[in-house]
Design an enzyme around this catalytic site. Structure first.
Site, mmCIF file in Angstrom:
data_model
loop_
_atom_site.group_PDB
_atom_site.id
_atom_site.type_symbol
_atom_site.label_atom_id
_atom_site.label_comp_id
_atom_site.label_asym_id
_atom_site.label_seq_id
_atom_site.Cartn_x
_atom_site.Cartn_y
_atom_site.Cartn_z
ATOM 1 N N HIS A 286 0.897 -1.583 -0.038
ATOM 2 C CA HIS A 286 -0.659 0.103 0.355
ATOM 3 C C HIS A 286 1.201 1.083 -0.053
ATOM 4 C CE1 HIS A 286 -3.721 1.800 1.830
ATOM 5 N NE2 HIS A 286 -2.790 3.323 1.567
ATOM 6 N N GLU A 287 1.237 1.860 0.749
ATOM 7 C CA GLU A 287 2.973 2.475 0.853
ATOM 8 C C GLU A 287 3.561 3.297 -0.018
ATOM 9 O OE1 GLU A 287 1.308 4.589 3.217
ATOM 10 O OE2 GLU A 287 0.558 2.974 4.794
ATOM 11 N N HIS B 34 1.458 3.650 -3.022
ATOM 12 C CA HIS B 34 1.255 6.282 -2.960
ATOM 13 C C HIS B 34 2.900 6.498 -3.518
ATOM 14 C CE1 HIS B 34 -2.242 6.082 -0.920
ATOM 15 N NE2 HIS B 34 -1.677 5.546 0.212
ATOM 16 N N GLU C 33 -6.146 6.181 -3.150
ATOM 17 C CA GLU C 33 -6.230 5.734 -2.088
ATOM 18 C C GLU C 33 -6.608 3.931 -2.260
ATOM 19 O OE1 GLU C 33 -5.823 4.705 1.242
ATOM 20 O OE2 GLU C 33 -4.123 6.484 1.429
ATOM 21 N N HIS D 144 -10.021 7.669 2.609
ATOM 22 C CA HIS D 144 -9.923 6.466 2.901
ATOM 23 C C HIS D 144 -11.282 5.638 2.832
ATOM 24 C CE1 HIS D 144 -6.073 7.819 5.044
ATOM 25 N NE2 HIS D 144 -6.114 6.779 4.821
#
Length: 678
Positions: free
Chosen positions: A367-368, A371, A391, A455
């Site tokens: 996920h990170e 980004h 997101e 989110h």
């Protein structure tokens, strides 16, 4: 703002125009829709094979650098070729090359030397060098009357600092203030971009970007530069780590993956901390009693994410340049989150409640780092609908990482944060098959979606990806039960996660810009599916149906409410409390009258949408009211599909969308509108 002003809704500054100009691709899609609906009994779409001509090449860092150098040398010619003004210049940001020689070059833009926020664009060029299409974050012509601000720099800074304090920052001054051109919503204007640092009230670093109109002092937009995510506390069991030995010491330095390093912040909140180093190559003990356990999880997650992007998409690192980011673990004290920060090009992980559960699992790492990939490709603004797509991209790619790892300790699923116990009841944080199960996310698109926390506005995109991958209805995957509904109650047949990932990634890297909204995401994924599998393929049909399943656009022409669509994507400005404006669509080649259930899809950017009166005007000149004036409707934007009984109208002829603003204080833009004949 005076106390008598009606502008009291706090989300107004979070809204902006989000249009995508896809000239060539839009025409292709329209043609495909029309041809697909022409037959009384269209053939069932067949599963398509990837068109090798439209597959992105796996470029080495040096090959990519050479393409960027060439694009940089030609950027002045490119600017002229696509019709930019004499004060506009291009800055090369990224480049993708297809097997047939097509180049997708992503640019930022400047005007009179000032950065243009919302000025990013993608130029597609054929192997011959001819421009095929241009995709812009904003279509408005850049023409600024003057570059001398009426509002002082200090006034803009004061406004931004006050807003940051409302979010929990203790900073008394901005980190930076610069003049820019704001082009992401409505008419481009001279503005200030102010960045305020510090910490938010939950301990997350603050990088609040506030855009202030340099002529009026009005806040135009704000977004966070820190992009946060959530993960789980489950470790991945015994795994292989790539480390570096120097003398008698080993360090968490992955030389096989761009020298990705993992550091121990030891509960600090700044700097890099200390690189994990020890005299043996066995890291951690599987519990929080050993600080290296979290380091091992983060290091492993970064390695798997790197491999996922490389082996799935041919991408070499976050920037596709072979250079690794770095990870920081043990951030702060009992910090229950994780975040990506562009400024340090790093991922950071807290230790969870009571410092007992570090947030360092596979889907968090995926996920990170995703980004970072989004930041270095589409650059989706971290606010409004584009923030939800940002997101969702991280959730989607994090899910892809989890399935790719094939780790028996953390099997792939469509649940986000399923191992973390933030809620105290062991439930996941988000559900891709039915996002509303978390109590806040939305299953489907609606006009107020962009006002939610990013989110939660990610819900429809996550739901779309699940539907596209697995289809609707009840099923069990890897021991997890799912039951995915659709907005229209009709079924969706999935095409598999691998194909869904390829479609999403191609749209992210070659179709989307910083301001892409849900309508633009649909257009981009359709274009990607058409290029990869063909516009008559089952994959293309599934993209249409999956988006319809979350209330974005119509079903495919093969059934379930689809039909022939005609669209106008040329923006039209709506003056404040002024005369009505119109946008036209000419329909030809049809027989008889229009249907009794003509679908009119409208995409309008406008604060305080109650000011607007909207009509459809048929070829006969008869008006059909779509939306009335409402002084109490303070929400932003009109993104709706209306059903009109137009059976008394000839189908062929000039149809018009007529929009009038009937109250003071706001302006807006007709971004696009579409007629669909079922």
């Amino acid at each position: 703002m005076s106390s008598t002003s009606r502008r009291r809704t706090s989300h107004i500054a979070h809204r902006r125009t989000a249009t995508v100009a896809l000239a060539g691709v839009a025409a292709l899609i329209a043609a495909a829709l029309q041809s697909g609906a022409a037959s009384a009994a269209p053939a069932k779409p067949q599963a398509g094979k990837v068109n090798p001509a439209h597959v992105a090449l796996k470029l080495s860092p040096s090959q990519r650098a050479e393409l960027i150098r060439h694009a940089d040398a030609e950027k002045a010619d490119t600017a002229r070729a696509i019709g930019l003004g004499s004060k506009e210049k291009l800055v090369v940001h990224d480049i993708v090359k297809d097997a047939d020689g097509t180049l997708h070059t992503r640019y930022e833009r400047t005007y009179a030397g000032l950065p243009v926020l919302g000025g990013d664009l993608i130029v597609d060029t054929a192997k011959s060098g001819a421009v095929k299409s241009v995709i812009k974050a904003a279509n408005a012509t850049l023409k600024i009357a003057g570059l001398t601000p009426a509002v002082t720099k200090s006034a803009a800074e004061k406004q931004a600092v006050q807003r940051a304090k409302a979010l929990g920052s203790t900073k008394s001054a901005a980190d930076s203030v610069r003049k820019v051109i704001w082009a992401a919503s409505g008419k481009p204007v001279l503005a200030y971009e102010t960045v305020v640092g510090g910490l938010q009230d939950d301990g997350t670093p603050n990088q609040l970007h506030v855009i202030t109109d340099a002529a009026t002092g009005k806040k135009l937009f704000e977004h966070q530069g820190i992009e946060t995510g959530v993960g789980n506390t489950q470790y991945s069991g015994q795994v292989t780590l790539t480390t570096t030995q120097s003398g008698s010491n080993y360090t968490l330095n992955d030389g096989a993956r761009g020298n990705h390093k993992t550091y121990n912040l030891n509960h600090g909140s700044s700097g890099t901390g200390t690189l994990f180093s020890q005299t043996n190559d066995t890291w951690g003990n599987g519990t929080t009693s050993n600080a290296a356990t979290a380091g091992a999880d983060a290091h492993y997650g970064a390695a798997v994410t790197w491999d996922f992007y490389k082996n799935t998409f041919g991408r070499s690192g976050i920037k596709n340049n072979g250079v690794g980011a770095y990870s920081r673990v043990h951030y702060g004290n009992a910090y229950v989150n994780a975040f990506w920060d562009d400024s340090c090009f790093c991922m950071t992980y807290g230790d969870g409640s009571g410092n007992a559960d570090p947030l360092t699992s596979l889907d968090v790492a995926g996920h990170e780092m995703s980004h970072g990939v989004t930041s270095n490709t589409a650059g989706l603004d971290y606010s409004d609908e584009s923030g939800g797509l940002n997101e969702a991209t991280s959730d989607i790619m994090g899910t892809g990482v989890e399935f790719y790892a094939n780790n028996s300790k953390d099997v792939g699923d469509y649940l986000i944060g399923e191992k973390i116990n933030i809620n105290g009841d062991g439930t996941p944080l988000r559900y891709m098959d039915k996002p509303s199960k978390d109590g806040a996310s939305k299953d489907s698109w609606y006009s107020g979606l962009g006002g939610l926390d990013v989110h939660y506005s990610s819900g429809p995109a996550n739901h779309f990806f699940y539907l596209l991958s697995e289809g609707s209805g009840a099923k069990v995957i890897n021991g997890v039960s799912y039951n995915s509904p659709t907005a229209d109650g009709l079924p969706v047949t999935g095409i598999g996660r691998d194909k869904a990932l390829q479609i999403w990634y191609r749209a992210l890297t070659t179709k989307w810009t910083s301001t892409t909204d849900y309508a633009g995401a649909r257009t981009g994924t359709l274009a990607a599916a058409g290029e990869l599998y063909g516009t008559t393929s089952a994959e293309y049909k599934a993209v249409q149906d999956a988006w319809a399943g979350v209330a974005v656009g119509s079903r495919s022409g093969g059934g379930g409410g689809g039909g022939t669509s005609y669209e106008n994507t040329s923006p039209v400005s709506i003056p404040d409390n002024g005369p009505a404006v119109t946008s036209s669509i000419t329909v030809s080649g049809r027989s008889g009258n229009a249907p009794s259930n003509l679908q009119v899809s409208v995409d309008i950017t406008h604060t305080w949408r109650g000011d607007l009166v909207i009509d459809l005007v048929g070829p006969s000149g008869t008006s059909y009211r779509l939306k009335n004036f409402s002084s109490s409707d303070s929400a932003d934007n009109v993104k709706e599909t209306y059903t009109v009984n137009a059976s008394s109208e000839s189908a062929n002829g000039a149809w018009k969308l007529k929009v009038q603003d009937q109250a003071a204080q706001d302006v807006g833009t007709i971004n696009s509108w579409k007629l669909t004949f079922p």
